[in-house]
Write a protein that holds these residues in place. Sequence first.
Motif, PDB file in Angstrom:
ATOM      1  N   ALA A  32       0.811  -1.216   0.000  1.00 42.90           N
ATOM      2  CA  ALA A  32       0.000   0.000   0.000  1.00 42.90           C
ATOM      3  C   ALA A  32       0.848   1.271   0.000  1.00 42.90           C
ATOM      4  O   ALA A  32       1.914   1.324   0.609  1.00 42.90           O
ATOM      5  CB  ALA A  32      -0.914   0.017   1.219  1.00 42.90           C
ATOM      6  N   VAL A  33       0.351   2.265  -0.683  1.00 44.48           N
ATOM      7  CA  VAL A  33       0.894   3.622  -0.575  1.00 44.48           C
ATOM      8  C   VAL A  33       0.273   4.244   0.673  1.00 44.48           C
ATOM      9  O   VAL A  33      -0.945   4.213   0.857  1.00 44.48           O
ATOM     10  CB  VAL A  33       0.548   4.459  -1.813  1.00 44.48           C
ATOM     11  N   MET A  34       1.115   4.805   1.520  1.00 40.88           N
ATOM     12  CA  MET A  34       0.642   5.401   2.773  1.00 40.88           C
ATOM     13  C   MET A  34       0.823   6.914   2.736  1.00 40.88           C
ATOM     14  O   MET A  34       1.756   7.426   2.102  1.00 40.88           O
ATOM     15  CB  MET A  34       1.401   4.812   3.955  1.00 40.88           C
ATOM     16  N   SER A  35      -0.053   7.597   3.430  1.00 44.39           N
ATOM     17  CA  SER A  35       0.006   9.052   3.381  1.00 44.39           C
ATOM     18  C   SER A  35      -0.457   9.669   4.678  1.00 44.39           C
ATOM     19  O   SER A  35      -1.109   9.017   5.501  1.00 44.39           O
ATOM     20  CB  SER A  35      -0.861   9.578   2.239  1.00 44.39           C
ATOM     21  N   TRP A  36      -0.091  10.918   4.861  1.00 42.97           N
ATOM     22  CA  TRP A  36      -0.600  11.776   5.922  1.00 42.97           C
ATOM     23  C   TRP A  36      -1.239  12.997   5.275  1.00 42.97           C
ATOM     24  O   TRP A  36      -0.641  13.627   4.394  1.00 42.97           O
ATOM     25  CB  TRP A  36       0.515  12.227   6.864  1.00 42.97           C
ATOM     26  N   SER A  52       5.576   5.640  -1.173  1.00 43.20           N
ATOM     27  CA  SER A  52       5.233   4.424  -1.910  1.00 43.20           C
ATOM     28  C   SER A  52       5.481   3.185  -1.048  1.00 43.20           C
ATOM     29  O   SER A  52       6.066   3.261   0.028  1.00 43.20           O
ATOM     30  CB  SER A  52       6.036   4.357  -3.204  1.00 43.20           C
ATOM     31  N   ASN A  53       5.067   2.035  -1.549  1.00 45.27           N
ATOM     32  CA  ASN A  53       5.047   0.833  -0.714  1.00 45.27           C
ATOM     33  C   ASN A  53       6.423   0.428  -0.202  1.00 45.27           C
ATOM     34  O   ASN A  53       6.542  -0.046   0.935  1.00 45.27           O
ATOM     35  CB  ASN A  53       4.388  -0.327  -1.459  1.00 45.27           C
ATOM     36  N   GLY A  97      -3.709   7.781   5.760  1.00 44.02           N
ATOM     37  CA  GLY A  97      -4.483   7.234   4.660  1.00 44.02           C
ATOM     38  C   GLY A  97      -3.716   6.157   3.927  1.00 44.02           C
ATOM     39  O   GLY A  97      -2.493   6.072   4.041  1.00 44.02           O
ATOM     40  N   ALA A  98      -4.451   5.356   3.145  1.00 44.55           N
ATOM     41  CA  ALA A  98      -3.813   4.263   2.417  1.00 44.55           C
ATOM     42  C   ALA A  98      -4.586   3.906   1.158  1.00 44.55           C
ATOM     43  O   ALA A  98      -5.822   4.039   1.117  1.00 44.55           O
ATOM     44  CB  ALA A  98      -3.720   3.021   3.301  1.00 44.55           C
ATOM     45  N   TYR A  99      -3.849   3.481   0.139  1.00 40.62           N
ATOM     46  CA  TYR A  99      -4.468   2.815  -1.005  1.00 40.62           C
ATOM     47  C   TYR A  99      -3.508   1.760  -1.520  1.00 40.62           C
ATOM     48  O   TYR A  99      -2.290   1.906  -1.389  1.00 40.62           O
ATOM     49  CB  TYR A  99      -4.869   3.796  -2.107  1.00 40.62           C
ATOM     50  N   SER A 100      -4.052   0.741  -2.108  1.00 36.59           N
ATOM     51  CA  SER A 100      -3.246  -0.339  -2.669  1.00 36.59           C
ATOM     52  C   SER A 100      -3.045  -0.112  -4.159  1.00 36.59           C
ATOM     53  O   SER A 100      -3.914   0.457  -4.827  1.00 36.59           O
ATOM     54  CB  SER A 100      -3.927  -1.689  -2.435  1.00 36.59           C
ATOM     55  N   ASP A 110      -7.963   5.414  -0.287  1.00 35.10           N
ATOM     56  CA  ASP A 110      -9.243   4.704  -0.224  1.00 35.10           C
ATOM     57  C   ASP A 110      -9.671   4.498   1.229  1.00 35.10           C
ATOM     58  O   ASP A 110     -10.858   4.335   1.508  1.00 35.10           O
ATOM     59  CB  ASP A 110      -9.126   3.331  -0.898  1.00 35.10           C
ATOM     60  N   TYR A 111      -8.693   4.454   2.105  1.00 33.16           N
ATOM     61  CA  TYR A 111      -8.961   4.209   3.525  1.00 33.16           C
ATOM     62  C   TYR A 111      -8.366   5.343   4.353  1.00 33.16           C
ATOM     63  O   TYR A 111      -7.281   5.827   4.044  1.00 33.16           O
ATOM     64  CB  TYR A 111      -8.342   2.883   3.969  1.00 33.16           C
TER      65      TYR A 111
END
Length: 122
Positions: A32-36, A52-53, A97-100, A110-111
Motif C-alpha cells: 500500500a501507498v501510505m500518506s498523511w 510508496s510501498n 491514509g492508504a491505497y493499494s 481509499d482508507y
Amino acid sequence: QVQFVETGGGLVQPGGSLRLSCTASGFTFRSAVMSWYRQTPGKERELVADISNLGSIITYANSVKGRFTISRDNAKNTVYLQMNSLKPEDTAVYYCGAYSGSYSYSRRPDYWGQGTQVTVSS
C-alpha cells in the motif's frame, strides 16, 4: 476490516517537534501507498506527505518540506510522520491514509484513519 491506530498528536510550542504514528491492519500494508493528510475547519483535507510501498517515492507538500519526514516500517505495519520546527499554521487534525496499487501523484486514499489533533501554540 481496515483499521488504523494513530498516535502522537498533542499540544506543542512553536519550534517544537512531534512524531505521529499510524499502525494499520486489514489490508496488505507492504503493498500500500501510505500518506498523511491534514484538515482545519472549513478547509479541504490536504496532502502533507505520502510514501510508496517500498519507500522509493516520497512527496511532501511545499509547506512542510525540510521540516517533516515521512517514513514506514513494513515489518510493523506502521507509517510515521516526524514533524520538526512546528508552526502555528501546522495546527490541524492529521489523518493517516492508504491505497493499494501503484503510486500515483494525484490519487487520494481509499482508507482513512480517525485523525489525531496537533495543536501548535504558545
